[in-house]
Design a protein around this motif. Structure first.
Motif, short mmCIF file in Angstrom:
data_model
loop_
_atom_site.label_atom_id
_atom_site.label_comp_id
_atom_site.label_asym_id
_atom_site.label_seq_id
_atom_site.Cartn_x
_atom_site.Cartn_y
_atom_site.Cartn_z
N HIS A 175 -28.89 2.88 10.26
CA HIS A 175 -29.84 3.34 11.22
C HIS A 175 -30.27 4.64 10.68
CE1 HIS A 175 -29.09 0.55 14.50
NE2 HIS A 175 -28.00 0.36 14.27
N THR A 176 -31.55 5.08 10.66
CA THR A 176 -32.01 6.29 10.36
C THR A 176 -31.69 7.29 11.42
OG1 THR A 176 -34.34 5.93 10.98
CG2 THR A 176 -33.73 5.29 8.81
N VAL A 177 -31.35 8.48 11.15
CA VAL A 177 -31.08 9.45 12.12
C VAL A 177 -32.05 10.51 12.26
CG1 VAL A 177 -28.31 8.86 12.07
CG2 VAL A 177 -29.82 10.57 10.57
N ALA A 178 -32.11 11.06 13.44
CA ALA A 178 -33.13 12.13 13.84
C ALA A 178 -32.86 13.56 13.11
CB ALA A 178 -33.06 12.68 15.26
N CYS A 179 -31.77 13.93 12.60
CA CYS A 179 -31.45 14.96 12.10
C CYS A 179 -31.65 14.84 10.48
CB CYS A 179 -30.00 15.58 12.23
SG CYS A 179 -28.81 14.50 11.41
N GLU A 219 -33.45 13.78 6.38
CA GLU A 219 -34.77 13.72 5.95
C GLU A 219 -35.10 12.16 5.80
OE1 GLU A 219 -36.24 16.15 4.39
OE2 GLU A 219 -34.75 17.58 5.07
N PRO A 220 -36.54 11.93 5.66
CA PRO A 220 -36.88 10.75 5.86
C PRO A 220 -36.36 9.84 5.07
CG PRO A 220 -38.63 12.28 5.90
CD PRO A 220 -37.45 12.94 5.69
N GLY A 221 -35.70 8.64 5.41
CA GLY A 221 -34.94 7.68 4.49
C GLY A 221 -33.36 7.73 4.40
N ILE A 222 -32.83 8.94 5.25
CA ILE A 222 -31.39 9.31 5.27
C ILE A 222 -31.00 8.30 6.52
CG2 ILE A 222 -29.61 10.88 6.09
CD1 ILE A 222 -31.10 11.40 3.27
N SER A 223 -29.87 7.53 6.14
CA SER A 223 -29.38 6.66 7.10
C SER A 223 -27.91 6.65 7.18
CB SER A 223 -29.89 5.31 7.10
OG SER A 223 -29.69 4.81 6.08
N LEU A 224 -27.22 6.06 8.26
CA LEU A 224 -25.82 5.95 8.39
C LEU A 224 -25.45 4.52 8.57
CD1 LEU A 224 -24.94 8.83 10.91
CD2 LEU A 224 -24.60 8.79 8.33
N PRO A 225 -24.59 4.09 8.36
CA PRO A 225 -24.04 2.77 8.16
C PRO A 225 -23.30 2.41 9.69
CG PRO A 225 -22.20 3.84 7.13
CD PRO A 225 -23.56 4.85 7.34
N GLY A 226 -23.46 1.27 10.24
CA GLY A 226 -23.12 1.00 11.51
C GLY A 226 -23.81 0.57 12.57
N GLY A 227 -23.22 0.50 13.62
CA GLY A 227 -24.43 0.17 15.08
C GLY A 227 -24.53 1.10 15.93
N ILE A 228 -25.08 1.18 16.87
CA ILE A 228 -25.18 2.07 17.71
C ILE A 228 -24.62 1.83 19.31
CG2 ILE A 228 -27.40 2.84 16.95
CD1 ILE A 228 -28.97 1.54 19.03
N ARG A 229 -24.15 2.81 20.05
CA ARG A 229 -23.68 2.72 21.35
C ARG A 229 -24.01 3.65 22.13
NH1 ARG A 229 -17.39 4.72 21.04
NH2 ARG A 229 -17.84 6.09 22.56
N ASP A 230 -23.87 3.66 23.41
CA ASP A 230 -24.20 4.67 24.50
C ASP A 230 -23.23 5.52 24.46
OD1 ASP A 230 -25.74 5.56 26.36
OD2 ASP A 230 -24.83 4.48 27.85
N VAL A 231 -23.52 6.78 24.45
CA VAL A 231 -22.59 7.84 24.26
C VAL A 231 -23.16 8.90 25.39
CG1 VAL A 231 -21.39 9.83 22.92
CG2 VAL A 231 -22.14 7.63 21.85
N PRO A 232 -22.15 9.62 26.22
CA PRO A 232 -22.60 10.40 26.96
C PRO A 232 -23.01 11.92 26.36
CG PRO A 232 -20.21 9.96 27.28
CD PRO A 232 -20.84 9.19 26.22
N GLU A 233 -24.00 12.27 27.22
CA GLU A 233 -24.69 13.54 26.51
C GLU A 233 -23.63 14.63 26.61
OE1 GLU A 233 -28.75 14.92 27.17
OE2 GLU A 233 -29.16 12.78 28.01
N ASP A 234 -22.71 14.84 27.66
CA ASP A 234 -21.75 15.60 27.87
C ASP A 234 -20.46 15.17 27.48
OD1 ASP A 234 -21.41 13.64 29.65
OD2 ASP A 234 -20.82 15.00 31.27
N LEU A 235 -20.37 14.80 26.10
CA LEU A 235 -19.41 14.31 25.57
C LEU A 235 -18.14 15.29 25.41
CD1 LEU A 235 -17.95 11.94 23.63
CD2 LEU A 235 -18.96 12.95 21.52
N ASN A 236 -17.01 14.72 26.09
CA ASN A 236 -15.84 15.70 25.79
C ASN A 236 -14.66 15.17 25.21
OD1 ASN A 236 -15.24 14.29 28.10
ND2 ASN A 236 -15.13 15.98 29.30
#
Length: 83
Positions: free
Chosen positions: A36-40, A42-59
């Protein structure tokens, strides 16, 4: 918020931290994605693996949000207060 994980190793090989990144196009994920390409990144930078729902207030211990991805999600947080 949908996110993809990056495992970051410390100088201690027994410790890792999970850093969550906001994918640029989460709707394109069908659950069988390799990267998956990520918001932070550079264009074309991506991370392996799937996505999941993560709380914004992660603790959760050993987990945090990428600061740059959080700013991309909430651009008003990066603005300085008016004088």
């Amino acid at each position: 918020m949908l996110a993809t994980a990056e495992l970051v190793r410390s100088s201690d090989p027994k410790k890792t931290e999970t850093v969550w990144h906001r994918p640029t196009d989460p709707d394109a994920c069908d659950g069988n994605c390799d990267y998956h390409t990520v918001a932070c990144g550079e264009p074309g930078i991506s991370l392996p693996g799937g996505i999941r729902d993560v709380p914004e207030d992660l603790n959760e211990p050993g987990q945090r949000w990428c600061a740059d991805c959080r700013i991309e999600q909430n651009p008003d947080e990066s603005q300085e207060p008016a004088a």
